[in-house]
Design a protein around this motif. Structure first.
Motif, PDB file in Angstrom:
ATOM      1  N   THR A  39     -11.188  10.556   4.756  1.00  0.00           N
ATOM      2  CA  THR A  39     -10.974  10.679   3.319  1.00  0.00           C
ATOM      3  C   THR A  39     -10.145   9.496   2.844  1.00  0.00           C
ATOM      4  N   ILE A  40     -10.471   8.986   1.673  1.00  0.00           N
ATOM      5  CA  ILE A  40      -9.690   7.933   1.041  1.00  0.00           C
ATOM      6  C   ILE A  40      -9.012   8.558  -0.172  1.00  0.00           C
ATOM      7  N   LEU A  41      -7.692   8.500  -0.202  1.00  0.00           N
ATOM      8  CA  LEU A  41      -6.923   9.054  -1.314  1.00  0.00           C
ATOM      9  C   LEU A  41      -6.280   7.901  -2.077  1.00  0.00           C
ATOM     10  N   VAL A  42      -6.555   7.818  -3.369  1.00  0.00           N
ATOM     11  CA  VAL A  42      -5.965   6.789  -4.211  1.00  0.00           C
ATOM     12  C   VAL A  42      -4.964   7.494  -5.124  1.00  0.00           C
ATOM     13  N   GLY A  43      -3.678   7.271  -4.831  1.00  0.00           N
ATOM     14  CA  GLY A  43      -2.628   7.881  -5.628  1.00  0.00           C
ATOM     15  C   GLY A  43      -2.032   6.885  -6.604  1.00  0.00           C
ATOM     16  N   GLU A  44      -0.943   7.279  -7.225  1.00  0.00           N
ATOM     17  CA  GLU A  44      -0.278   6.393  -8.174  1.00  0.00           C
ATOM     18  C   GLU A  44       0.426   5.237  -7.472  1.00  0.00           C
ATOM     19  N   LYS A  45       0.918   5.481  -6.243  1.00  0.00           N
ATOM     20  CA  LYS A  45       1.707   4.467  -5.550  1.00  0.00           C
ATOM     21  C   LYS A  45       1.069   3.942  -4.276  1.00  0.00           C
ATOM     22  N   GLU A  46       0.122   4.668  -3.712  1.00  0.00           N
ATOM     23  CA  GLU A  46      -0.456   4.221  -2.451  1.00  0.00           C
ATOM     24  C   GLU A  46      -1.914   4.616  -2.315  1.00  0.00           C
ATOM     25  N   ILE A  47      -2.576   3.895  -1.422  1.00  0.00           N
ATOM     26  CA  ILE A  47      -3.944   4.218  -1.016  1.00  0.00           C
ATOM     27  C   ILE A  47      -3.840   4.637   0.444  1.00  0.00           C
ATOM     28  N   ARG A  48      -4.388   5.803   0.758  1.00  0.00           N
ATOM     29  CA  ARG A  48      -4.271   6.351   2.116  1.00  0.00           C
ATOM     30  C   ARG A  48      -5.659   6.695   2.650  1.00  0.00           C
ATOM     31  N   GLU A  49      -5.890   6.289   3.890  1.00  0.00           N
ATOM     32  CA  GLU A  49      -7.116   6.670   4.593  1.00  0.00           C
ATOM     33  C   GLU A  49      -6.725   7.679   5.659  1.00  0.00           C
ATOM     34  N   THR A  50      -7.288   8.874   5.573  1.00  0.00           N
ATOM     35  CA  THR A  50      -7.004   9.910   6.562  1.00  0.00           C
ATOM     36  C   THR A  50      -8.242  10.115   7.423  1.00  0.00           C
ATOM     37  N   ARG A  51      -8.016  10.205   8.727  1.00  0.00           N
ATOM     38  CA  ARG A  51      -9.090  10.422   9.687  1.00  0.00           C
ATOM     39  C   ARG A  51      -8.616  11.465  10.679  1.00  0.00           C
ATOM     40  N   PRO A  52      -9.496  12.380  11.094  1.00  0.00           N
ATOM     41  CA  PRO A  52      -9.076  13.453  11.993  1.00  0.00           C
ATOM     42  C   PRO A  52      -8.582  12.988  13.362  1.00  0.00           C
ATOM     43  N   LEU A  53      -9.148  11.904  13.904  1.00  0.00           N
ATOM     44  CA  LEU A  53      -8.817  11.503  15.270  1.00  0.00           C
ATOM     45  C   LEU A  53      -7.870  10.313  15.357  1.00  0.00           C
ATOM     46  N   TRP A  54      -7.529   9.702  14.242  1.00  0.00           N
ATOM     47  CA  TRP A  54      -6.676   8.528  14.239  1.00  0.00           C
ATOM     48  C   TRP A  54      -5.490   8.760  13.322  1.00  0.00           C
ATOM     49  N   ARG A  55      -4.500   7.901  13.444  1.00  0.00           N
ATOM     50  CA  ARG A  55      -3.366   7.967  12.528  1.00  0.00           C
ATOM     51  C   ARG A  55      -3.828   7.618  11.127  1.00  0.00           C
ATOM     52  N   ASP A  56      -3.202   8.255  10.137  1.00  0.00           N
ATOM     53  CA  ASP A  56      -3.479   7.881   8.753  1.00  0.00           C
ATOM     54  C   ASP A  56      -2.996   6.460   8.531  1.00  0.00           C
ATOM     55  N   ARG A  57      -3.718   5.741   7.692  1.00  0.00           N
ATOM     56  CA  ARG A  57      -3.306   4.385   7.322  1.00  0.00           C
ATOM     57  C   ARG A  57      -3.090   4.380   5.821  1.00  0.00           C
ATOM     58  N   SER A  58      -2.028   3.720   5.389  1.00  0.00           N
ATOM     59  CA  SER A  58      -1.764   3.675   3.956  1.00  0.00           C
ATOM     60  C   SER A  58      -1.267   2.294   3.560  1.00  0.00           C
ATOM     61  N   LEU A  59      -1.359   2.035   2.257  1.00  0.00           N
ATOM     62  CA  LEU A  59      -0.944   0.752   1.713  1.00  0.00           C
ATOM     63  C   LEU A  59      -0.377   1.004   0.323  1.00  0.00           C
ATOM     64  N   GLN A  60       0.802   0.463   0.072  1.00  0.00           N
ATOM     65  CA  GLN A  60       1.415   0.586  -1.244  1.00  0.00           C
ATOM     66  C   GLN A  60       0.615  -0.242  -2.243  1.00  0.00           C
ATOM     67  N   ILE A  61       0.251   0.360  -3.348  1.00  0.00           N
ATOM     68  CA  ILE A  61      -0.554  -0.336  -4.358  1.00  0.00           C
ATOM     69  C   ILE A  61       0.179  -1.558  -4.899  1.00  0.00           C
ATOM     70  N   SER A  62       1.484  -1.464  -5.055  1.00  0.00           N
ATOM     71  CA  SER A  62       2.253  -2.585  -5.607  1.00  0.00           C
ATOM     72  C   SER A  62       2.227  -3.815  -4.704  1.00  0.00           C
ATOM     73  N   GLU A  63       1.893  -3.646  -3.417  1.00  0.00           N
ATOM     74  CA  GLU A  63       1.865  -4.756  -2.466  1.00  0.00           C
ATOM     75  C   GLU A  63       0.511  -5.470  -2.424  1.00  0.00           C
ATOM     76  N   ILE A  64      -0.512  -4.922  -3.052  1.00  0.00           N
ATOM     77  CA  ILE A  64      -1.860  -5.499  -2.984  1.00  0.00           C
ATOM     78  C   ILE A  64      -1.914  -6.776  -3.810  1.00  0.00           C
ATOM     79  N   ARG A  65      -2.356  -7.858  -3.177  1.00  0.00           N
ATOM     80  CA  ARG A  65      -2.476  -9.157  -3.837  1.00  0.00           C
ATOM     81  C   ARG A  65      -3.927  -9.581  -4.034  1.00  0.00           C
ATOM     82  N   ARG A  66      -4.824  -8.976  -3.229  1.00  0.00           N
ATOM     83  CA  ARG A  66      -6.243  -9.324  -3.355  1.00  0.00           C
ATOM     84  C   ARG A  66      -7.088  -8.154  -2.885  1.00  0.00           C
ATOM     85  N   VAL A  67      -8.183  -7.919  -3.601  1.00  0.00           N
ATOM     86  CA  VAL A  67      -9.172  -6.918  -3.207  1.00  0.00           C
ATOM     87  C   VAL A  67     -10.488  -7.666  -3.032  1.00  0.00           C
ATOM     88  N   HIS A  68     -11.080  -7.537  -1.864  1.00  0.00           N
ATOM     89  CA  HIS A  68     -12.352  -8.205  -1.595  1.00  0.00           C
ATOM     90  C   HIS A  68     -13.443  -7.148  -1.451  1.00  0.00           C
TER      91      HIS A  68
END
Length: 124
Positions: A39-68
């Motif tokens: 699942t990809i969750l886009v919140g007000e402050k972060e984007i989080r990818e949740t996966r059942p078998l792996w650790r969740d990965r997240s990124l603070q939206i304020s830190e994003i400098r480029r989207v490709h």
């Protein structure tokens, strides 16, 4: 059914074959569950990818400098350093990739570059 009977009637070495086959089948099921249950969750402050078998990965939206937006596949690559490696790669295979792209692009800071699709642009 015949293969199962051959394993049951065969020597103990064949039981190890059953164990290996069962393990491989189980791993394939787990990989499929992991791929389709993320699942990809886009919140007000972060984007989080949740996966059942792996650790969740997240990124603070304020830190994003480029989207490709890759040209050859679905997904997004999010960078905190415009010239570095992606801080978070959201792969394809999601239910509504265009909706996710639009939501992420609208959420990133105004100074962030939007690249891909053969050109550099800024979408608001």
């Amino acid at each position: 059914m015949i293969s199962v009977l051959e394993y049951v009637e065969g020597p103990a070495e064949e039981w190890s074959g059953v164990a290996v086959d069962s393990s491989i089948a189980g791993l394939l099921v787990l990989v499929c569950v992991d791929k389709f249950q993320r699942t990809i969750l886009v919140g007000e402050k972060e984007i989080r990818e949740t996966r059942p078998l792996w650790r969740d990965r997240s990124l603070q939206i304020s830190e994003i400098r480029r989207v490709h937006v890759p040209t050859t596949q679905d997904g997004l690559w999010l960078y905190t350093d415009p010239d570095g490696n992606p801080a978070l790669m959201i792969g394809g295979g999601l239910e509504a990739p265009e909706k996710l792209e639009e939501l992420v692009i609208q959420s990133v800071p105004a100074a962030a570059k939007i690249t891909g699709l053969g050109q550099e642009e800024r979408m608001s």
